[in-house]
Design an enzyme around this catalytic site. Sequence first.
Site, PDB file in Angstrom:
ATOM      1  N   ARG A 385      -1.090  -2.155  -2.376  1.00  0.00           N
ATOM      2  CA  ARG A 385      -1.853  -2.497  -3.751  1.00  0.00           C
ATOM      3  C   ARG A 385      -2.775  -1.417  -3.854  1.00  0.00           C
ATOM      4  O   ARG A 385      -3.646  -1.208  -2.979  1.00  0.00           O
ATOM      5  CB  ARG A 385      -2.399  -3.858  -3.578  1.00  0.00           C
ATOM      6  CG  ARG A 385      -1.484  -5.022  -3.375  1.00  0.00           C
ATOM      7  CD  ARG A 385      -2.367  -6.316  -3.461  1.00  0.00           C
ATOM      8  NE  ARG A 385      -1.515  -7.320  -2.895  1.00  0.00           N
ATOM      9  CZ  ARG A 385      -0.836  -7.951  -3.480  1.00  0.00           C
ATOM     10  NH1 ARG A 385      -0.415  -7.750  -4.844  1.00  0.00           N
ATOM     11  NH2 ARG A 385      -0.029  -9.088  -2.957  1.00  0.00           N
ATOM     12  N   ARG A 415       3.414  -8.448  -4.321  1.00  0.00           N
ATOM     13  CA  ARG A 415       3.758  -9.577  -5.485  1.00  0.00           C
ATOM     14  C   ARG A 415       2.594  -9.414  -6.636  1.00  0.00           C
ATOM     15  O   ARG A 415       1.510  -9.556  -6.136  1.00  0.00           O
ATOM     16  CB  ARG A 415       3.604 -11.000  -4.744  1.00  0.00           C
ATOM     17  CG  ARG A 415       4.220 -12.138  -5.647  1.00  0.00           C
ATOM     18  CD  ARG A 415       4.483 -13.258  -4.814  1.00  0.00           C
ATOM     19  NE  ARG A 415       5.826 -13.193  -4.388  1.00  0.00           N
ATOM     20  CZ  ARG A 415       6.032 -13.666  -3.064  1.00  0.00           C
ATOM     21  NH1 ARG A 415       5.055 -13.753  -2.301  1.00  0.00           N
ATOM     22  NH2 ARG A 415       7.354 -13.668  -2.424  1.00  0.00           N
ATOM     23  N   HIS A 445       3.668  -3.225   5.083  1.00  0.00           N
ATOM     24  CA  HIS A 445       2.561  -4.247   4.837  1.00  0.00           C
ATOM     25  C   HIS A 445       1.576  -3.170   5.637  1.00  0.00           C
ATOM     26  O   HIS A 445       0.205  -3.607   5.679  1.00  0.00           O
ATOM     27  CB  HIS A 445       2.385  -5.575   5.387  1.00  0.00           C
ATOM     28  CG  HIS A 445       1.285  -6.368   4.665  1.00  0.00           C
ATOM     29  ND1 HIS A 445      -0.068  -6.510   5.324  1.00  0.00           N
ATOM     30  CD2 HIS A 445       1.320  -6.998   3.442  1.00  0.00           C
ATOM     31  CE1 HIS A 445      -0.647  -7.177   4.398  1.00  0.00           C
ATOM     32  NE2 HIS A 445       0.034  -7.430   3.327  1.00  0.00           N
ATOM     33  N   TYR A 478     -13.506  -7.691  -0.083  1.00  0.00           N
ATOM     34  CA  TYR A 478     -12.837  -8.195   1.148  1.00  0.00           C
ATOM     35  C   TYR A 478     -13.381  -7.679   2.405  1.00  0.00           C
ATOM     36  O   TYR A 478     -13.880  -6.380   2.278  1.00  0.00           O
ATOM     37  CB  TYR A 478     -11.345  -7.903   1.077  1.00  0.00           C
ATOM     38  CG  TYR A 478     -10.445  -8.653   0.061  1.00  0.00           C
ATOM     39  CD1 TYR A 478      -9.764  -9.727   0.285  1.00  0.00           C
ATOM     40  CD2 TYR A 478     -10.300  -7.970  -1.043  1.00  0.00           C
ATOM     41  CE1 TYR A 478      -9.190 -10.385  -0.554  1.00  0.00           C
ATOM     42  CE2 TYR A 478      -9.460  -8.639  -2.091  1.00  0.00           C
ATOM     43  CZ  TYR A 478      -8.817  -9.951  -1.789  1.00  0.00           C
ATOM     44  OH  TYR A 478      -8.171 -10.588  -2.867  1.00  0.00           O
TER      45      TYR A 478
END
Length: 610
Positions: A385, A415, A445, A478
Amino acid sequence: MADTISTENAKRAELAGCMQNRELSWLKFNKRVLEEAGLVSNPPLERLRFISIFSSNLDEFFMIRVGSLTDYMLFAPGYCDNKTGMTAKQQLDAIFAQTLPLYALRDRCFGLVTEELLRHGVCHMRMRDLDRAEQKSAEEHFVREILPLLSPQIIDSRHPFPHIDNKRLHIAVTIERKGKLLFGFIAAPRALDRLFFLEGDSRYVLLEDIICHFAHLAFKPYAVRERTVLAVTRNADLNTEDDSAMDEGIDYRQFMQSLIRMRKRLAPVRLELQCAASREFMAFLCEKLNLKGRQVFLSAAPLDLSYCSRLEERLGAERCKALVWPPHIPSGPHPPEKKAGLLKSVQKKDVLFSYPFENVSPFLDMIRQASEDAAVLSIQITLYRIDLQSKLAESLIRAAENGKEVIVLMELRARFDEANNIEWSQRLDEAGCRVIYGLSGYKVHSKICLITRKEFGRIQRITQIGTGNYNERTVRQYTDLSLITANREIGEDAAAFFNSLLLGKLGEGYALLWVAPNGYKSSIMREIERERLRAESGEGGRIGDRGGIYERNRLFLSFFTINFTIGIDFGPILAYILTVRNAIRLWPRPKPGHGARFGGPTGPFVPRGR
């Protein structure tokens, strides 16, 4: 030996009774997010933001997890959860039952936050609470700014039930003319500001409330008998691995583009109403959307709370000082990196960054420097992302234009970021980067970047490995870790990892890196065994971990066996989703003074470092 195996098998069988369903565990996690909105120690706008986060989390949960279970119930009726044995229908029944009180809790939290904001002079108004002058102002705004953009529609034989986009707010009405009852819909315009401020910039009304209140002006000459704001949540769980659905001659990027278009037409899985509707109205909506009553949820709070940032922006920084947490300013680069730049300083000493407490700019500067460094031969990176305006991607484009070999694995199946990733993959491809899309059957990932340099006839590799996405915007939200090192063995492992991706295979046999799916879990089990042996020999042992999801029976069995029978010291095990429930049933007499602490943290930043 046979007795030992039999005992272990019995333990594994009994472990199933100590597990909880993954989806129900996730709902408990999201409840903890919502509970942050009930803490008076949090500033009011931050509490409102927690309600918004809870709501968007729940939206995605219904789109993906409920959508997936609905597909299982329809097309794979024999499917059962491998931890609890629950069928898809049983899981859905439990989800709907446990979601209902969450709506009541959200309404309660929203009411408390609204009262707290009112004490600070910020008032969320309902149309019924406006005085006559404010009603007139809102009506003028409706007629002048909103009504020209509306496309109201009745439902009859010549006006079929419209397609309702996923999560788009609509106003549904029952209308009457000459004794004939009909249903009608208005889609809330996306181009308009959701917030209409009354005089004084302290009191506001939401766009959908204004449209709902003045719906009779849009449906003239019909008389409006009933009205409500609604939102439909659609299944968004697409099968991105069905290669048989791909036409020959198109690449995976084109295939993903077609799937994204298909997502808009998938079946509804939830209907939300802002106020109660009559039995006839509800039956009509459920019939047209093919939903059951248990899939309908009433909410006193707004169905879309994404206006939080806009509200903060409109109020201004000065007024928001008492309404939000003090702004967090990450620390700048350390003196060695500031002076020489990370590309040079990391050759002498590894660097570990902790985001968002430290600034991401040194890493971004390192990639920019690498794009211009004559000694750099190649940059290889995995992207899951990235930001809409990504400085990192711009540096990769610059590197390719400067003649560097740039290899980018762009995961197109991230997603709800698929469209952004597709667009960036096209731009990177056009700039001369070599773009690949990962492995069939697996999402990539990993967050890893490898810079290869050749200086004074010697090959040198600089590797960055992190827990967070390469997204300059979300890095402020995050908690993540990022290690940058010139370690030779790690660099060789990283090079082997990228070679495996380019060859379309799963790599294994790395010296230092733990790479899923072939080597990650086995490495964890090996380290657990090492701590067990240390504890048995009297040297002591300790295990602590932080991850996203814990749901592996074998891992739990190892955790609790060594903890309760040997007495190893457990640090906290932190995760969002925990499928363990009651391990004391397996070991009713654990070694005194020992136990495992599990938890799913929430707070100002989302903990994601693993």
